[in-house]
Scaffold this motif. Structure first.
Motif, PDB file in Angstrom:
ATOM      1  N   CYS A   1       3.645   6.181  -5.480  1.00 15.70           N
ATOM      2  CA  CYS A   1       3.317   6.190  -6.954  1.00 15.70           C
ATOM      3  C   CYS A   1       2.176   7.557  -7.062  1.00 15.70           C
ATOM      4  O   CYS A   1       2.473   8.092  -7.949  1.00 15.70           O
TER       5      CYS A   1
ATOM      6  N   HIS B   1       3.731   1.467  -1.413  1.00 17.91           N
ATOM      7  CA  HIS B   1       4.255   1.663  -2.836  1.00 17.91           C
ATOM      8  C   HIS B   1       3.112   2.354  -3.614  1.00 17.91           C
ATOM      9  O   HIS B   1       3.806   3.428  -4.331  1.00 17.91           O
ATOM     10  N   ARG B   2       1.915   1.910  -3.317  1.00 23.27           N
ATOM     11  CA  ARG B   2       0.934   2.516  -4.198  1.00 23.27           C
ATOM     12  C   ARG B   2       0.531   4.142  -3.856  1.00 23.27           C
ATOM     13  O   ARG B   2       0.418   4.985  -4.566  1.00 23.27           O
ATOM     14  N   GLU B   3       0.694   4.373  -2.662  1.00 20.28           N
ATOM     15  CA  GLU B   3       0.797   5.610  -2.264  1.00 20.28           C
ATOM     16  C   GLU B   3       1.898   6.608  -2.730  1.00 20.28           C
ATOM     17  O   GLU B   3       1.630   7.797  -2.991  1.00 20.28           O
TER      18      GLU B   3
ATOM     19  N   GLY C   1       0.827  -1.186   0.036  1.00 21.06           N
ATOM     20  CA  GLY C   1      -0.121  -0.059   0.016  1.00 21.06           C
ATOM     21  C   GLY C   1       0.931   1.187   0.156  1.00 21.06           C
ATOM     22  O   GLY C   1       0.440   2.403  -0.591  1.00 21.06           O
TER      23      GLY C   1
END
Length: 122
Positions: A25, A21-23, A19
């Motif tokens: 990005c 990593h997604r944030e 999560g």
């Protein structure tokens, strides 16, 4: 949206690490400068700071066997829909990357996870 205290990255559970990593990005891309109470401090720094923080997250992901799209290792990359930086200035960055990631914030992050039933050992 939250950037976990950088000392926690190596011990974050799988879901929180991925999560994060997604944030990162999202923040590096079109989310840059989109106000959000928990991460507003990020926008008072150069985007290079976020790149360096994201690099810590990606390093940990790779240690755990996850593959990261190579594009995100480029400091200028901002995702498929955001315009890349021309040449983001590299800076010498002290640790912690964000001064807001202090002892008080570390405790806040630990408590946040504890409230979700996740206990960490630092």
């Amino acid at each position: 949206m939250r950037l976990w205290h950088e000392q926690m990255i190596s011990i974050l559970p799988k879901n929180q690490l991925l999560g994060q990593h997604r944030e990162c990005c999202a923040l590096r891309g079109n989310g840059w400068n989109k106000k959000h109470k928990t991460v507003d401090y990020v926008f008072s720094y150069s985007p290079y700071h976020l790149f360096m923080y994201h690099s810590l997250v990606m390093d940990e992901m790779e240690k755990r066997g996850y593959r990261v799209s190579i594009e995100w290792r480029n400091k200028n990359y901002r995702g498929k829909t955001a315009e890349n930086y021309d040449n983001l200035e590299e800076k010498r960055i002290e640790r912690p990357i964000y001064k807001e990631h202090n002892a008080e914030y570390l405790l806040e992050c630990i408590e946040n996870l504890r409230n979700k039933g996740i206990k960490l050992e630092l």
